[in-house]
Design a protein around this motif. Structure first.
Motif, PDB file in Angstrom:
ATOM      1  N   ALA A 190     -38.206  35.708 -43.150  1.00 44.47           N
ATOM      2  CA  ALA A 190     -37.662  36.751 -44.388  1.00 44.47           C
ATOM      3  C   ALA A 190     -38.130  37.650 -44.554  1.00 44.47           C
ATOM      4  CB  ALA A 190     -38.230  35.429 -45.433  1.00 44.47           C
ATOM      5  N   ASP A 191     -37.840  38.728 -43.555  1.00 42.94           N
ATOM      6  CA  ASP A 191     -38.237  40.170 -43.199  1.00 42.94           C
ATOM      7  C   ASP A 191     -37.670  40.499 -44.845  1.00 42.94           C
ATOM      8  OD1 ASP A 191     -38.175  42.761 -42.875  1.00 42.94           O
ATOM      9  OD2 ASP A 191     -37.897  41.879 -40.221  1.00 42.94           O
ATOM     10  N   GLY A 192     -38.031  41.338 -45.187  1.00 51.03           N
ATOM     11  CA  GLY A 192     -37.095  41.755 -46.119  1.00 51.03           C
ATOM     12  C   GLY A 192     -36.296  42.272 -45.639  1.00 51.03           C
ATOM     13  N   SER A 193     -36.163  43.901 -44.478  1.00 52.27           N
ATOM     14  CA  SER A 193     -35.196  44.555 -44.645  1.00 52.27           C
ATOM     15  C   SER A 193     -33.962  44.230 -43.709  1.00 52.27           C
ATOM     16  CB  SER A 193     -36.083  45.634 -43.418  1.00 52.27           C
ATOM     17  OG  SER A 193     -36.680  44.563 -42.323  1.00 52.27           O
ATOM     18  N   ARG A 194     -32.912  44.924 -43.992  1.00 50.93           N
ATOM     19  CA  ARG A 194     -31.643  45.069 -44.170  1.00 50.93           C
ATOM     20  C   ARG A 194     -30.998  45.607 -43.044  1.00 50.93           C
ATOM     21  NH1 ARG A 194     -28.471  42.738 -48.466  1.00 50.93           N
ATOM     22  NH2 ARG A 194     -27.104  43.634 -48.162  1.00 50.93           N
ATOM     23  N   ALA A 195     -30.412  44.893 -42.317  1.00 53.96           N
ATOM     24  CA  ALA A 195     -29.668  45.499 -40.931  1.00 53.96           C
ATOM     25  C   ALA A 195     -28.471  46.312 -41.299  1.00 53.96           C
ATOM     26  CB  ALA A 195     -29.399  43.663 -40.097  1.00 53.96           C
ATOM     27  N   ALA A 196     -28.122  46.452 -40.371  1.00 56.78           N
ATOM     28  CA  ALA A 196     -26.658  48.193 -40.272  1.00 56.78           C
ATOM     29  C   ALA A 196     -25.840  46.674 -41.538  1.00 56.78           C
ATOM     30  CB  ALA A 196     -26.291  48.762 -39.106  1.00 56.78           C
ATOM     31  N   THR A 197     -24.874  47.776 -42.425  1.00 54.11           N
ATOM     32  CA  THR A 197     -24.297  46.811 -42.370  1.00 54.11           C
ATOM     33  C   THR A 197     -23.161  45.717 -41.869  1.00 54.11           C
ATOM     34  OG1 THR A 197     -22.312  48.834 -43.268  1.00 54.11           O
ATOM     35  CG2 THR A 197     -24.085  48.111 -44.817  1.00 54.11           C
ATOM     36  N   GLY A 198     -22.425  47.083 -40.536  1.00 52.89           N
ATOM     37  CA  GLY A 198     -21.504  46.457 -39.955  1.00 52.89           C
ATOM     38  C   GLY A 198     -20.430  47.138 -39.452  1.00 52.89           C
ATOM     39  N   THR A 199     -19.890  47.654 -41.128  1.00 55.94           N
ATOM     40  CA  THR A 199     -18.959  48.067 -40.963  1.00 55.94           C
ATOM     41  C   THR A 199     -17.735  48.960 -40.479  1.00 55.94           C
ATOM     42  OG1 THR A 199     -19.034  49.606 -42.958  1.00 55.94           O
ATOM     43  CG2 THR A 199     -17.921  47.544 -43.291  1.00 55.94           C
ATOM     44  N   VAL A 200     -17.176  49.068 -39.993  1.00 64.65           N
ATOM     45  CA  VAL A 200     -15.639  49.587 -38.814  1.00 64.65           C
ATOM     46  C   VAL A 200     -15.772  50.578 -39.710  1.00 64.65           C
ATOM     47  CG1 VAL A 200     -14.050  49.860 -37.252  1.00 64.65           C
ATOM     48  CG2 VAL A 200     -15.862  47.651 -37.688  1.00 64.65           C
ATOM     49  N   PRO A 201     -15.467  52.426 -38.859  1.00 65.39           N
ATOM     50  CA  PRO A 201     -15.272  53.440 -39.252  1.00 65.39           C
ATOM     51  C   PRO A 201     -13.434  53.036 -39.265  1.00 65.39           C
ATOM     52  CG  PRO A 201     -16.259  53.861 -37.934  1.00 65.39           C
ATOM     53  CD  PRO A 201     -16.502  52.368 -37.920  1.00 65.39           C
ATOM     54  N   ALA A 202     -12.706  53.885 -40.517  1.00 62.39           N
ATOM     55  CA  ALA A 202     -11.166  53.603 -40.208  1.00 62.39           C
ATOM     56  C   ALA A 202     -10.487  54.374 -39.186  1.00 62.39           C
ATOM     57  CB  ALA A 202     -11.044  54.281 -41.417  1.00 62.39           C
TER      58      ALA A 202
END
Ligand code: SF4
Length: 713
Positions: free
Chosen positions: A475-487
């Motif tokens: 339950a590590d509170g930090s978030r990873a990169a969103t992973g969305t791809v550039p257009a």
């Protein structure tokens, strides 16, 4: 590369006279009508981008992860377009979801806002509907052509029982024909065998046409087309769209906006629609149908051509014909071409006073198709690939021809008259849209080489945050990169990745067993088997095993059955829907199978918390189309492996990995037992960038630890 056509004009949004609602308002109404429904940022972003495309006429590729709610995101803005909008899906499951669930719900929700109830219709191929003409004359069909005499090994008593069973189904079909309003096979419950359905349905090429058919006024297929012409939204499938496009059949009503859902499947479906084959049994059946219309010597020539093909296929090895048609197969095609032409000429045109136009059209259509295929094979065009198919079970032998690429076909036919929105959870491969764009016939610029810093960032984003403390456990509170791809953009098109509402980096782990040796050519190596046992044992079942070969799946099932008490379900031992239902309901069970499971299983919840993939799903050397496409790139000085095999593996892998997280509460591990995903310097990062941004590790103890904790939760 083919030059893409830009749309001749944008799909015209409905005028907003008197404050007529836009797509955003319709989406809000649809979302608000769902109990507990809430606006989803990705869904809104997608709907807005589609509205912009409708206004500008620019084609759009949208990657939308599972859980985005993408069907409402395209259906709501679609209702702002004047004239019909066509939505095409690859699978029947999605088609049913749209027609039975999403569209009725949307129509209810937007009716007060729109001031009228929007209409929708489903459009399927002609053979999906009961054909009254075929049903009427099925009792008179020549004996070899009926369902009562199909050859069965063993025959005898068993065959009589089989005939009785099929006969009962046929009677049920006749009773249903009296009651059904649509004649749609999918509404027949329980269903009937394919063999029975064939006796009561009509392939499009064999239909005589409503004006000549004695049942034209009551025809179910014709009625479905009439409904489609009147509807606001028409739901169809990629195969019908492809046939319509290739043959110019004009079954799909003219439209200004086309939404292609499950767009990662489109090129393959178009390729299948453009594929043709010759089988000795097919020629034999056509000869029998045509015999009553022919002089005996002409019918005999058809039979001889079929025999020659059987001999040619027996002599030829299975696989791609890299050196052209072998002499025996060339001879068979030449005989068939001549025999079919002579037969067609002898039969002549269908006249207004023909006593049985339906049967005559069936005979002509079958001969015409054989003739066209024989000529196409004899032509040996550079843009076609031919191969001999001989399945291991010996079920059939065929000479097959398919296009090397359909990108040019799509470029020519798909984009001219309409705005196209293509969407899927898997459209950006290796972190870019250009590979898929090119496959879909759009002109895409080659990727600029990334700077070292950008490459490092992209790899880290694709891999999530590698480390030693997995989120599933801590339950590590930090978030990873969103992973969305550039257009990515090209002439006349643009792209968008709206990501996913799932927090992949916290919900799941991608574990690559980098310590294992490279996987063997086939089957499950011992070390991979032990790894599988350890992972499944740590969780206590609940595992979906996606294997690259039937043999590997069998070996894995045998191993688990011998060494654990867990229930193991193996594809092929029961029907797939039944196996999936048992997997969902029996909490400790494991389901193992091959390629059709990679896309076809949707099991949210804790029945599926471990997905194991035995090896990277590159096309096998015996997949003739992929091999031919790779060879063509090699011959042009490129790398066929990089241009063809790696993208195919990326789509398949992303689909397989996507089985794990199906809902916001899901958690689990994807374990890839193929070390190359970590160690291959060239394609390893490309494949990882094609996957959702899971938390990433190569440490077996970390993966097992997380699974043990999940098993106890
Ligand atoms: S038009 Fe006649 S032959 Fe064609 S599908 Fe309809 S009923 Fe059958």
């Amino acid at each position: 590369m083919t030059t893409p056509r830009t749309a001749t004009g944008p799909a015209v949004p409905r005028k907003r006279r008197g404050g007529r609602p836009g797509g955003g308002e319709l989406l809000a109404a649809a979302v608000g009508a769902v109990p507990g429904g809430a606006a989803r940022p990705g869904q809104q972003q997608m709907a807005e981008a589609i509205e912009r495309s409708i206004a500008s006429g620019e084609h759009l590729l949208v990657q939308a992860g599972t859980g985005t709610g993408k069907s409402l995101a395209y259906l709501a803005p679609a209702l702002t377009v004047d004239g019909p909008v066509v939505v095409s899906t690859a699978t029947l499951a999605l088609q049913s979801q749209l027609v039975d669930h999403d569209l009725p719900r949307l129509a209810d929700a937007v009716e007060p806002v729109l001031g009228r109830r929007p209409t929708f219709a489903v459009l399927k191929g002609r053979h999906h509907y009961l054909c009254l003409a075929r049903l009427d004359n099925s009792v008179e069909e020549e004996p070899e052509d009926t369902l009562f005499d199909a050859p069965r090994p063993g025959g005898g008593t068993k065959w009589l029982g089989e005939a009785g069973r099929l006969g009962k189904q046929m009677q049920r079909l006749r009773d249903w024909a009296e009651k059904t309003a649509t004649g749609d096979r999918d509404e027949l419950d329980p269903g009937v065998d394919d063999q029975v359905w064939r006796s009561a349905s009509m392939p499009a090429r064999e239909c005589v046409g409503a004006t000549r058919c004695p049942f034209g006024q009551e025809c179910f297929a014709e009625a479905s087309r009439a409904r489609a012409r009147e509807a606001d939204i028409v739901v169809t499938n990629h195969s019908l769209l492809a046939v319509d496009m290739l043959a110019g059949r004009h079954i799909v009503p003219p439209h200004k906006l086309l939404v292609v859902d499950e767009a990662h499947e489109l090129a393959d479906r178009v390729s299948s629609a453009a594929q043709a084959e010759l089988e000795p049994q097919l020629i034999d059946r056509s000869a029998r149908r045509a015999r009553p219309l022919l002089r005996p010597e002409l019918a005999e020539r058809l039979t001889e051509a079929g025999d020659a093909l059987a001999v040619g296929l027996a002599e030829a090895p299975a696989g791609r014909l890299t050196a052209g048609l072998p002499p025996a197969l060339r001879e068979a095609c030449t005989l068939l071409d001549a025999a079919t032409r002579a037969a067609l000429e002898s039969i002549g045109d269908i006249k207004a006073d023909d006593p049985d136009p339906v049967r005559k059209q069936q005979a002509k259509a079958a001969l015409d198709e054989l003739s066209t295929t024989a000529q196409r094979l004899l032509e040996e065009a550079d843009h076609d690939v031919a191969w001999v198919e001989k399945p291991e079970n010996g079920s059939r032998r065929a000479l097959v021809v398919a296009p090397l690429s359909v990108a040019g076909t799509l470029a020519t036919h798909l984009y001219d008259e309409r705005t196209v929105v293509a969407t899927s959870a898997t459209l950006a491969l290796g972190g870019r849209f250009d590979t898929v764009a090119r496959a879909l016939g759009l002109d895409a610029p080659p990727p600029a080489p990334p700077s070292p810093a950008a490459a490092a960032l992209a790899t880290a984003a694709a891999a999530g945050r590698a480390g030693t403390t997995p989120p599933v456990a801590s339950a590590d509170g930090s978030r990873a990169a969103t992973g969305t791809v550039p257009a990515t953009e090209g002439p006349g098109w643009t792209s968008l990745d709206v990501g996913s509402p799932f927090d992949y980096a916290r919900q799941g782990i991608l574990y690559v067993a980098a310590h294992l040796p490279r996987p063997s050519v086939s089957g499950l190596p011992e070390a991979a088997g032990e790894e599988l046992l350890a992972l499944v044992g740590a969780l206590g079942g609940r595992t979906l095993g996606l294997f690259s070969s039937r043999r590997a799946a069998q070996q894995a099932a045998e191993l688990l059955r011998a060494r654990t008490d867990l229930p193991v379900l193996l594809q092929g031992e029961e029907s797939l829907p039944l196996l999936v239902r048992r997997f969902r309901e029996e909490r400790e069970s494991c389901l193992f199978g091959v390629m059709s499971l990679w896309q076809g299983v949707d099991v949210p919840g804790d029945s599926c918390q471990l997905v194991v993939i035995d090896r990277l799903p590159f096309p096998r050397p015996d997949e003739p189309l992929a091999a031919a496409r790779a060879a063509a790139v090699d011959a042009g000085g490129g790398s066929g492996f990089a241009a063809v095999s790696v993208p195919i593996a990326a789509v398949r892998l992303a689909q397989g990995v996507g089985r794990l997280i199906r809902a916001t509460g899901d958690r689990g591990v994807v374990a890839v037992l193929d070390s190359r995903l970590e160690t291959a310097r060239g394609y390893g990062p490309f494949l990882r960038r094609s996957l959702p941004p899971f938390w990433y590790t190569t440490r077996p103890d970390v993966a097992r630890g997380a699974l043990e904790r999940l098993g106890k939760s």
